[in-house]
Design a protein around this motif. Structure first.
Motif, short mmCIF file in Angstrom:
data_model
loop_
_atom_site.label_atom_id
_atom_site.label_comp_id
_atom_site.label_asym_id
_atom_site.label_seq_id
_atom_site.Cartn_x
_atom_site.Cartn_y
_atom_site.Cartn_z
N UNK A 57 25.26 52.39 30.32
CA UNK A 57 25.07 53.59 31.14
C UNK A 57 25.97 54.69 30.59
N UNK A 58 25.37 55.85 30.33
CA UNK A 58 26.10 56.97 29.75
C UNK A 58 26.42 57.97 30.85
N UNK A 59 27.71 58.20 31.08
CA UNK A 59 28.17 59.10 32.15
C UNK A 59 29.28 60.00 31.65
N UNK A 73 19.31 51.11 27.82
CA UNK A 73 20.14 52.31 27.83
C UNK A 73 19.75 53.20 29.01
N UNK A 74 20.75 53.71 29.74
CA UNK A 74 20.53 54.66 30.84
C UNK A 74 21.41 55.87 30.59
N UNK A 75 20.81 57.06 30.67
CA UNK A 75 21.59 58.29 30.48
C UNK A 75 21.47 59.19 31.70
N UNK A 76 22.61 59.41 32.38
CA UNK A 76 22.68 60.36 33.50
C UNK A 76 23.73 61.43 33.23
N UNK A 133 14.78 51.92 28.07
CA UNK A 133 15.70 53.00 28.39
C UNK A 133 15.23 53.70 29.64
N UNK A 134 16.15 54.43 30.27
CA UNK A 134 15.83 55.25 31.43
C UNK A 134 16.70 56.50 31.35
#
Length: 318
Positions: free
Chosen positions: A206-208, A233-236, A259-260
């Motif tokens: 998770x990218x934060x 992969x999750x990017x917020x 991914x999301x």
């Protein structure tokens, strides 16, 4: 003529009314609100009234350029509504002595909730299963999807949002690791000194982390390869942090399971390279948007502005 607060971002009618009322009744320096939530209105407002603008409300995506700052000689206060401020010309503003604030902490829970919703949707293939069920396709004809509980979650950027994502993960019995510029004191999570090392360890990433030049394409082909063909992969954070072309290639080639994304390079247009792929979930940068989060962000902006014009300490200075 009263001076102006220039609002460069869309606000709900209720939020705009709250802001207008605050500058009519609470601020020691009354301001008229100049609402310019699109490019045409923005240019016209600065052209016509720039000399009388003393405050600007924007956000990290919309930003505020150095040229625009120069065209507002009375400007003294700039606020990003949310936590991000990557497209505001900070150094230029500081050189002018302009006060800078953001909405740090006002939508952290909302973003963390959305990050976990995206993770669950991607790993459990919720979007495709919903479509299959609507089409009358029952489970025996569909592939199995992995469990989320008991896995390893890597978080890139253990700020307020990252820590809240980590706490949500704990409820699923997930082991948490993280990468930050420096280790966070008192954190019970495993620290990794590089993003590839964290990705290699993780099942989910998770990218934060904040956006900006320092983190552009931090999540590149090497990181995706380290995350691997079973990884998600999750990017917020911000779209610029993930290399979109590398992500599309990894998803197409199966070197990344899924991914999301809630944020994209080139917003507001969604990335054309990803639209045909079934192993990616896309939402239109809504992670920090809920009635509760927006109301909190507006309250924080008003409180900071009132404090600034009264000469008091700010709540969330940049």
């Amino acid at each position: 003529m009263k001076p102006f607060l220039l609002v460069l971002i869309p606000l709900t009618e209720a939020s705009l009314a709250d802001v207008t009322a605050a500058f009519e009744t609470r601020s020691s320096v009354p301001l008229d609100v100049l609402y310019a939530p699109d490019n045409a209105a923005r240019s016209a407002a600065i052209e016509s009234h720039g000399a009388h603008v003393r405050a600007v409300l924007t956000n990290g995506t919309t930003g505020l350029t150095a040229d625009e700052i120069d065209r507002m000689p009375a400007l003294e206060f700039v606020s990003a509504l949310g936590a991000g401020y990557e497209n505001i010309a900070l150094d230029h503003a500081r050189a002018r002595g302009i006060t800078l604030v953001n909405g740090a902490g006002t939508n952290d829970d909302c973003v963390a909730d959305h990050a976990f919703a995206l993770l669950l949707a991607a790993v459990r293939d919720v979007v495709q299963l919903d479509a299959a069920c609507r089409a009358g396709i029952w489970r025996d004809a569909l592939p199995l999807t992995p469990s989320v509980s008991g896995k390893r979650l890597g978080i890139v950027g253990l700020g307020n949002i990252g820590r809240k994502v980590a706490r949500r993960a704990e409820g699923f019995g997930i082991e948490v690791g993280y990468h930050n510029r420096q280790p966070r004191e008192g954190m019970p999570y495993r620290y990794f000194d590089s993003v590839p090392a964290l990705a290699q360890w993780s099942d989910f990433l998770v990218v934060a982390t904040p956006g900006g030049a320092a983190t552009r394409h931090m999540i590149d082909a090497a990181v995706m390869q380290a995350l691997g063909p079973q990884g998600y992969l999750v990017n917020v954070s911000r779209g610029s942090v993930v290399d979109t072309a590398a992500l599309a290639a990894a998803l197409e080639q199966g070197t990344l399971a899924g991914a999301a994304l809630d944020v994209y390079e080139g917003e507001p247009q969604p990335p054309a390279a990803l639209l045909h792929l079934k192993n990616v979930v896309l939402t239109p940068h809504v992670g920090g948007r809920s009635p509760e989060a927006i109301a909190a962000s507006v309250r924080n902006f008003i409180a900071n502005a009132v404090r600034h014009f009264a000469g008091e300490a700010l709540l969330t200075p940049i």
